[in-house]
Motif scaffolding. Structure first.
Motif, PDB file in Angstrom:
ATOM      1  N   ALA A  85      -3.174  -2.788   1.194  1.00 59.06           N
ATOM      2  CA  ALA A  85      -4.257  -2.083   1.883  1.00 59.06           C
ATOM      3  C   ALA A  85      -3.833  -0.626   2.031  1.00 59.06           C
ATOM      4  O   ALA A  85      -2.710  -0.336   2.453  1.00 59.06           O
ATOM      5  CB  ALA A  85      -4.487  -2.701   3.248  1.00 59.06           C
ATOM      6  N   VAL A  86      -4.720   0.301   1.661  1.00 59.87           N
ATOM      7  CA  VAL A  86      -4.374   1.727   1.719  1.00 59.87           C
ATOM      8  C   VAL A  86      -4.271   2.197   3.177  1.00 59.87           C
ATOM      9  O   VAL A  86      -3.384   2.948   3.550  1.00 59.87           O
ATOM     10  CB  VAL A  86      -5.426   2.554   0.942  1.00 59.87           C
ATOM     11  N   THR A  87      -5.233   1.765   3.997  1.00 52.91           N
ATOM     12  CA  THR A  87      -5.180   2.099   5.429  1.00 52.91           C
ATOM     13  C   THR A  87      -5.429   0.821   6.216  1.00 52.91           C
ATOM     14  O   THR A  87      -5.426  -0.266   5.638  1.00 52.91           O
ATOM     15  CB  THR A  87      -6.268   3.138   5.798  1.00 52.91           C
ATOM     16  N   GLU A  88      -5.652   0.975   7.533  1.00 55.67           N
ATOM     17  CA  GLU A  88      -5.923  -0.230   8.321  1.00 55.67           C
ATOM     18  C   GLU A  88      -7.417  -0.541   8.384  1.00 55.67           C
ATOM     19  O   GLU A  88      -8.241   0.287   8.014  1.00 55.67           O
ATOM     20  CB  GLU A  88      -5.361  -0.051   9.720  1.00 55.67           C
ATOM     21  N   GLY A  89      -7.753  -1.724   8.860  1.00 50.65           N
ATOM     22  CA  GLY A  89      -9.167  -2.084   9.037  1.00 50.65           C
ATOM     23  C   GLY A  89      -9.689  -2.902   7.877  1.00 50.65           C
ATOM     24  O   GLY A  89      -9.165  -2.833   6.772  1.00 50.65           O
ATOM     25  N   THR A  90     -10.744  -3.685   8.153  1.00 41.14           N
ATOM     26  CA  THR A  90     -11.254  -4.566   7.089  1.00 41.14           C
ATOM     27  C   THR A  90     -12.033  -3.785   6.028  1.00 41.14           C
ATOM     28  O   THR A  90     -12.309  -4.309   4.966  1.00 41.14           O
ATOM     29  CB  THR A  90     -12.170  -5.655   7.686  1.00 41.14           C
ATOM     30  N   ASP A  91     -12.414  -2.539   6.334  1.00 39.34           N
ATOM     31  CA  ASP A  91     -13.105  -1.756   5.300  1.00 39.34           C
ATOM     32  C   ASP A  91     -12.137  -0.873   4.507  1.00 39.34           C
ATOM     33  O   ASP A  91     -12.532   0.014   3.773  1.00 39.34           O
ATOM     34  CB  ASP A  91     -14.223  -0.897   5.923  1.00 39.34           C
ATOM     35  N   ALA A  92     -10.820  -1.163   4.645  1.00 40.99           N
ATOM     36  CA  ALA A  92      -9.822  -0.336   3.933  1.00 40.99           C
ATOM     37  C   ALA A  92      -9.932  -0.514   2.426  1.00 40.99           C
ATOM     38  O   ALA A  92     -10.350  -1.563   1.946  1.00 40.99           O
ATOM     39  CB  ALA A  92      -8.417  -0.755   4.380  1.00 40.99           C
ATOM     40  N   GLN A  93      -9.547   0.519   1.686  1.00 40.54           N
ATOM     41  CA  GLN A  93      -9.445   0.373   0.233  1.00 40.54           C
ATOM     42  C   GLN A  93      -8.224  -0.480  -0.071  1.00 40.54           C
ATOM     43  O   GLN A  93      -7.215  -0.424   0.642  1.00 40.54           O
ATOM     44  CB  GLN A  93      -9.213   1.725  -0.421  1.00 40.54           C
ATOM     45  N   ALA A  94      -8.302  -1.216  -1.161  1.00 41.26           N
ATOM     46  CA  ALA A  94      -7.133  -1.967  -1.618  1.00 41.26           C
ATOM     47  C   ALA A  94      -6.622  -1.306  -2.887  1.00 41.26           C
ATOM     48  O   ALA A  94      -7.409  -0.928  -3.758  1.00 41.26           O
ATOM     49  CB  ALA A  94      -7.531  -3.399  -1.916  1.00 41.26           C
ATOM     50  N   THR A  95      -5.301  -1.138  -2.952  1.00 39.69           N
ATOM     51  CA  THR A  95      -4.707  -0.707  -4.213  1.00 39.69           C
ATOM     52  C   THR A  95      -4.133  -1.951  -4.873  1.00 39.69           C
ATOM     53  O   THR A  95      -3.305  -2.640  -4.276  1.00 39.69           O
ATOM     54  CB  THR A  95      -3.578   0.311  -3.983  1.00 39.69           C
ATOM     55  N   VAL A  96      -4.569  -2.239  -6.075  1.00 38.13           N
ATOM     56  CA  VAL A  96      -4.064  -3.413  -6.787  1.00 38.13           C
ATOM     57  C   VAL A  96      -3.161  -2.943  -7.928  1.00 38.13           C
ATOM     58  O   VAL A  96      -3.493  -1.997  -8.643  1.00 38.13           O
ATOM     59  CB  VAL A  96      -5.229  -4.268  -7.337  1.00 38.13           C
TER      60      VAL A  96
END
Ligand code: KIV
Ligand code: ZN
Length: 525
Positions: free
Chosen positions: A457-468
């Protein structure tokens, strides 16, 4: 600063670091890394081992053409063909270093080289003298130095210096030494090699016992003036001494280690991220200096102390290594100009207008989906756009629909642009990611091993971007792909495609025996 106080930082992230199992980097990634290293003030960049592959040769060659400040270096065994490959790949640079090595320990000489003491001495004489024909700057290493008989080691060092070596490197190849012993070895060399004042002594310590940094620093107090290290401590087996730890230890405890490195420490965090992204090796959360938690204060007592005075629990500031406080940066009404300024604040000063445009477009889309956009979000967007900018993508994602949840088997419907042909499929799988990867394999038939699939997860929170991050392997080739999106499944598909597109480029390069200089060197053997 006098010459006595200067410690040369020799980075081997792209040579020894790349020798970590699975840590291969593409030529383009190495070029990007070398630019950061150059800006950072690294003195010598060991860019590869040119004889070992056309990719290494090409990387050393490309890097040596682009450096403004750092000295490029290539590694060579005690063989003329290796030294020729180094020269051919480095010759475009104004100044360059050839680093040649041979094992000197009884166990290596007997079992690895099958050579006697005298044969090793002859090889040192021949290789260092030969390297010296191409450059004044020759480094010589006694591989497995810390398991070498000290009298023999002194003989080899004296000979290497007599033949022209200006740096002599003492590797703790198997990470066997302890600080007191390593310091004694350096002191012994200083006291027993008659011409030692004509060369800089270097330390190259591996981390098998977790002592690489401690050993290198112990060497420093005994007379070492060059330290070989890697960003994030990557390298063979347990890795090498971590550059960021060496540099920050010297800076923070300058009262006890009154030396200077010339490293712009504010670029450490950026260097750590770029290396982690290129290799696909995440940085452990509690890693000194560059770990996510290195400056996080969790307990109430610590937080209270920090609020009263940072020095209560902080021996160096996060800013000093380029870690900025997460800040709420921009919203959906921020314009292109503000976005560009933000990028420059975040250290992206050399990105092209195309990349800025692409990242700005993604930022607008993200701002519609996500309430708070942080610095980390912007970094993920730009890195994603840089990936696109640097590769010719043969296969692109057009659309993706995923059916997940309990009960039914998970299913993905995908449309891809494959070399200009629009193709569609739908596949079921053991989970949505499996279904997505099956779609890609169906639409573009290929056979690779998936050796890493990782989500951050890039930042916190459920709307965070994910880096895969996705790593795939095919024969002796490995590529790492990455992508960021608020939809983890979209990021997964794009990351896989990114790795696959890189693999296609690698395949193409291999089949084009275009690397004329490399061929020339090989044929001249
Ligand atoms: O660990 C080692 O001995 C090396 C040498 C080639 C310097 O990497
Ligand atoms: Zn090594």
């Amino acid at each position: 600063m006098t010459e006595q106080d200067k410690v040369y930082i020799f980075d081997t992230t792209m040579r020894d670091g790349e020798q970590s199992p699975g840590a291969s980097m593409s030529v383009e990634e190495k070029i990007q890394i070398s630019r950061v290293f150059d800006d950072m003030g690294i003195d010598i960049i060991e860019a590869g081992f040119p004889i070992t592959s056309p990719g290494d040769f090409e990387a050393v060659s490309a890097i040596s053409k682009g450096l403004k400040n750092s000295i490029p270096c290539g590694l060579a065994r005690a063989k003329k063909k290796d030294i020729d490959a180094c020269y051919e790949s480095l010759k475009h640079a104004k100044r360059f270093r050839i680093h040649t090595f041979i094992s000197t320990s009884p166990v290596h000489m007997k079992h690895k080289l099958d050579m006697t003491d005298n044969q090793v001495l002859d090889a040192i004489k021949e290789s260092v003298t030969y390297a010296k024909k191409f450059t004044d700057d020759v480094e010589w290493s006694c591989e497995d130095g810390t398991r070498t008989n000290l009298d023999f080691m002194c003989k080899t060092i004296e000979l290497a210096i007599n033949c022209g070596a200006t740096t002599v490197n003492i590797p703790d190849t198997v990470g066997y030494s302890i600080p007191e012993e390593f310091a004694k070895t350096i002191t012994h060399i200083k006291n027993n090699v008659p011409n030692i004042d004509k060369a800089i002594i270097s330390a190259h310590c591996h981390n098998d016992l977790g002592l690489a940094v401690a050993n290198a620093l112990a060497g420093l107090s005994a007379g070492v003036r060059q330290i070989e290290c890697t960003i994030n401590g990557i390298g063979e087996r347990a890795g090498n001494a971590a550059l960021e730890e060496i540099v920050m230890a010297i800076k923070t405890r300058n009262d006890l280690m009154p030396y200077e490195t010339g490293i712009k420490t504010e670029l450490i965090s950026k260097a750590s991220k770029i290396v982690s992204n290129a290799t696909g090796f995440p940085v452990q959360f509690n890693k000194a200096i560059v770990g996510k938690n290195a400056f996080a204060h969790e307990s109430g007592i610590h937080q209270d102390g920090m609020l009263k005075n940072r020095e209560t629990y902080e021996i160096m500031s996060p800013e000093s290594v380029g870690v900025k406080k997460t800040s709420l940066v921009m919203g959906k009404h921020s314009g292109r100009h503000a976005f560009k300024d933000k990028l420059s604040d975040l250290g992206y000063t050399n990105v092209t207008d195309d990349v800025i445009q692409e990242a700005f477009g993604k930022f607008k889309v993200l701002a519609d989906k996500k309430k708070h956009i942080y610095d980390e979000d912007i970094v993920a967007l730009v890195d994603d756009s840089l990936i696109v900018d640097n590769k010719i993508n043969a296969i692109n994602l057009k659309s993706l629909k995923v059916f997940a949840g309990t009960g039914e088997p998970q299913k993905a419907e995908m449309t891809l642009d494959v070399f200009g042909d629009i193709k569609k499929t739908s596949q079921t799988g053991d989970g949505p990611v499996d279904a997505i990867f099956k779609c890609i394999k169906e639409l573009y038939k290929h056979d690779v091993k998936l050796s890493l699939y990782q989500v951050h997860a890039v930042t916190e929170g459920t709307d965070a971007q994910a880096t895969v991050s996705v790593k795939i392997e095919e024969n002796d080739r490995t590529t790492v792909g990455q992508s960021a999106d608020t939809d983890t499944l979209v990021a997964s598909a794009k990351a896989y495609l990114n790795a696959l597109n890189k693999m296609l480029i690698k395949r193409e390069k291999k089949s084009l025996s275009e690397n004329i200089e490399y061929q020339k060197v090989k044929e001249g053997v």
